[in-house]
Design a protein around this motif. Structure first.
Motif, PDB file in Angstrom:
ATOM      1  N   THR A 106      53.039  40.011  36.235  1.00  0.00           N
ATOM      2  CA  THR A 106      52.258  40.977  37.008  1.00  0.00           C
ATOM      3  C   THR A 106      51.666  42.045  36.092  1.00  0.00           C
ATOM      4  O   THR A 106      52.023  42.155  34.909  1.00  0.00           O
ATOM      5  CB  THR A 106      53.145  41.675  38.045  1.00  0.00           C
ATOM      6  OG1 THR A 106      54.144  42.461  37.357  1.00  0.00           O
ATOM      7  CG2 THR A 106      53.825  40.671  38.962  1.00  0.00           C
ATOM      8  N   ALA A 107      50.765  42.857  36.663  1.00  0.00           N
ATOM      9  CA  ALA A 107      50.178  43.975  35.918  1.00  0.00           C
ATOM     10  C   ALA A 107      51.270  44.925  35.455  1.00  0.00           C
ATOM     11  O   ALA A 107      51.265  45.396  34.312  1.00  0.00           O
ATOM     12  CB  ALA A 107      49.161  44.704  36.790  1.00  0.00           C
ATOM     13  N   ASN A 110      53.102  43.401  32.571  1.00  0.00           N
ATOM     14  CA  ASN A 110      52.261  43.321  31.385  1.00  0.00           C
ATOM     15  C   ASN A 110      52.039  44.670  30.723  1.00  0.00           C
ATOM     16  O   ASN A 110      51.774  44.724  29.520  1.00  0.00           O
ATOM     17  CB  ASN A 110      50.914  42.672  31.730  1.00  0.00           C
ATOM     18  CG  ASN A 110      50.954  41.168  31.569  1.00  0.00           C
ATOM     19  OD1 ASN A 110      51.021  40.658  30.454  1.00  0.00           O
ATOM     20  ND2 ASN A 110      50.932  40.453  32.685  1.00  0.00           N
ATOM     21  N   SER A 136      43.227  52.814  35.195  1.00  0.00           N
ATOM     22  CA  SER A 136      42.742  51.445  35.416  1.00  0.00           C
ATOM     23  C   SER A 136      42.285  51.203  36.850  1.00  0.00           C
ATOM     24  O   SER A 136      41.597  50.217  37.125  1.00  0.00           O
ATOM     25  CB  SER A 136      43.833  50.440  35.058  1.00  0.00           C
ATOM     26  OG  SER A 136      44.933  50.553  35.955  1.00  0.00           O
ATOM     27  N   LEU A 138      44.069  50.295  39.387  1.00  0.00           N
ATOM     28  CA  LEU A 138      44.656  49.045  39.866  1.00  0.00           C
ATOM     29  C   LEU A 138      45.899  49.280  40.729  1.00  0.00           C
ATOM     30  O   LEU A 138      46.794  48.449  40.774  1.00  0.00           O
ATOM     31  CB  LEU A 138      45.014  48.153  38.673  1.00  0.00           C
ATOM     32  CG  LEU A 138      43.832  47.647  37.841  1.00  0.00           C
ATOM     33  CD1 LEU A 138      44.326  46.937  36.583  1.00  0.00           C
ATOM     34  CD2 LEU A 138      42.952  46.701  38.662  1.00  0.00           C
ATOM     35  N   LEU A 146      48.554  38.392  36.627  1.00  0.00           N
ATOM     36  CA  LEU A 146      47.244  38.556  35.997  1.00  0.00           C
ATOM     37  C   LEU A 146      46.360  37.318  36.126  1.00  0.00           C
ATOM     38  O   LEU A 146      45.143  37.428  36.011  1.00  0.00           O
ATOM     39  CB  LEU A 146      47.412  38.918  34.513  1.00  0.00           C
ATOM     40  CG  LEU A 146      47.159  40.406  34.204  1.00  0.00           C
ATOM     41  CD1 LEU A 146      48.148  41.289  34.940  1.00  0.00           C
ATOM     42  CD2 LEU A 146      47.226  40.659  32.715  1.00  0.00           C
ATOM     43  N   PHE A 149      43.682  37.963  38.450  1.00  0.00           N
ATOM     44  CA  PHE A 149      42.781  39.069  38.159  1.00  0.00           C
ATOM     45  C   PHE A 149      41.428  38.543  37.691  1.00  0.00           C
ATOM     46  O   PHE A 149      41.325  37.488  37.060  1.00  0.00           O
ATOM     47  CB  PHE A 149      43.352  39.961  37.054  1.00  0.00           C
ATOM     48  CG  PHE A 149      44.354  40.986  37.529  1.00  0.00           C
ATOM     49  CD1 PHE A 149      45.143  40.760  38.636  1.00  0.00           C
ATOM     50  CD2 PHE A 149      44.505  42.177  36.834  1.00  0.00           C
ATOM     51  CE1 PHE A 149      46.072  41.691  39.052  1.00  0.00           C
ATOM     52  CE2 PHE A 149      45.427  43.117  37.242  1.00  0.00           C
ATOM     53  CZ  PHE A 149      46.217  42.886  38.356  1.00  0.00           C
ATOM     54  N   ILE A 154      41.227  42.746  34.094  1.00  0.00           N
ATOM     55  CA  ILE A 154      42.016  42.614  32.867  1.00  0.00           C
ATOM     56  C   ILE A 154      41.516  43.603  31.815  1.00  0.00           C
ATOM     57  O   ILE A 154      42.300  44.227  31.098  1.00  0.00           O
ATOM     58  CB  ILE A 154      41.960  41.162  32.348  1.00  0.00           C
ATOM     59  CG1 ILE A 154      42.690  40.228  33.318  1.00  0.00           C
ATOM     60  CG2 ILE A 154      42.576  41.059  30.962  1.00  0.00           C
ATOM     61  CD1 ILE A 154      42.521  38.760  33.000  1.00  0.00           C
ATOM     62  N   LEU A 157      42.832  47.085  32.579  1.00  0.00           N
ATOM     63  CA  LEU A 157      44.240  47.241  32.234  1.00  0.00           C
ATOM     64  C   LEU A 157      44.413  47.337  30.719  1.00  0.00           C
ATOM     65  O   LEU A 157      45.142  48.202  30.222  1.00  0.00           O
ATOM     66  CB  LEU A 157      45.046  46.071  32.795  1.00  0.00           C
ATOM     67  CG  LEU A 157      46.564  46.169  32.656  1.00  0.00           C
ATOM     68  CD1 LEU A 157      47.094  47.386  33.422  1.00  0.00           C
ATOM     69  CD2 LEU A 157      47.242  44.900  33.154  1.00  0.00           C
TER      70      LEU A 157
END
Length: 242
Positions: A106-107, A110, A136, A138, A146, A149, A154, A157
């Motif tokens: 996941t974001a 990451n 970001s 998000l 991701l 996404f 991306i 992020l």
């Protein structure tokens, strides 16, 4: 005069295979027999330039001109075939979208993975987590893998993580070509703030208008060689009149 980056007589050679090899085993057998044929390709040829500390510096040129190769050498990803590069201070490279990401994670996950790769501590990332998410934009996607996404998400992020600290040198390769105009403007404002605080910016972009807005000086690369160096206006005049 203090230079953040000094590139001296840098050349970069790659070997291109001339024949099709169907498996790793076949490749090693041919390698042991010295039966692998290569064509030599020079992505860079005797490139030299200096970037003053605190400058905003663009590298321009068409596809295949060597722009991304020189950025990877400056970042330490590649080692040049010949020549040398000196970089003063810490570097935050934002070169390939998703290069430090795991698309299955996941974001949120990451942020900690990519932040660790950039040398940030877990404590620091916890403290700055909300700032990364806020920049970001998000908030609604922090627990989404991701792989779902868009490239623009991306990019948001990646840029947000890389610029959460003030590095001595920020290296950006085409990252702002992705995403909407409002977010591009946010990125430009953050880069301007960082250079105003003394950071050095190296930017590759195909957008003439963007480079003129963000950068003061530039070089033009063509087939691995420098064709012009100077202010952004001088370099673009040479580029457009070629």
């Amino acid at each position: 005069m203090d230079y953040a980056i000094e590139v001296t007589d840098v050349s970069m050679k790659f070997n291109l295979e001339k024949e099709k090899i169907n498996s790793l085993k076949e490749y090693f057998i041919k390698l042991l027999k010295r039966d692998v044929n290569h064509d030599e390709f020079y992505a860079l040829k005797n490139v030299s330039f200096k970037v003053e500390k605190g400058d905003s510096f663009a590298i321009v040129g068409s596809n295949g001109s060597g722009k991304s190769t020189i950025l990877k050498i400056i970042s330490g990803i590649f080692r040049p075939t010949t020549g040398k590069v000196s970089v003063l201070g810490s570097v935050a490279p934002l070169i390939e979208l998703g290069a430090g990401f795991d698309m299955e994670l996941t974001a949120r996950e990451n942020i900690f993975l990519n932040g660790a790769l950039l040398g940030y501590s877990k404590k620091f990332l916890i403290e700055r987590y909300e700032d990364i998410i806020e920049f970001s934009e998000l908030h609604d996607f922090v627990d989404v893998p991701l792989k779902n996404f868009s490239s623009g998400m991306i990019a948001r992020l990646g840029f947000s993580i890389a610029t959460i600290v003030d590095p001595d040198v920020l290296i950006v390769d085409e990252i702002l070509a992705v995403g909407d105009a409002a977010f591009q403007e946010k990125c430009e404002e953050r880069m301007d703030k960082m250079t105003s605080a003394g950071a050095t910016l190296i930017l590759v972009s195909h957008s003439f208008e963007q480079v003129k807005k963000v950068c003061r000086n530039a070089i033009w690369l063509d087939k691995g060689e420098i064709k012009a160096v100077g202010t952004v206006d001088e370099v673009f005049e040479a580029y457009q009149n070629a």
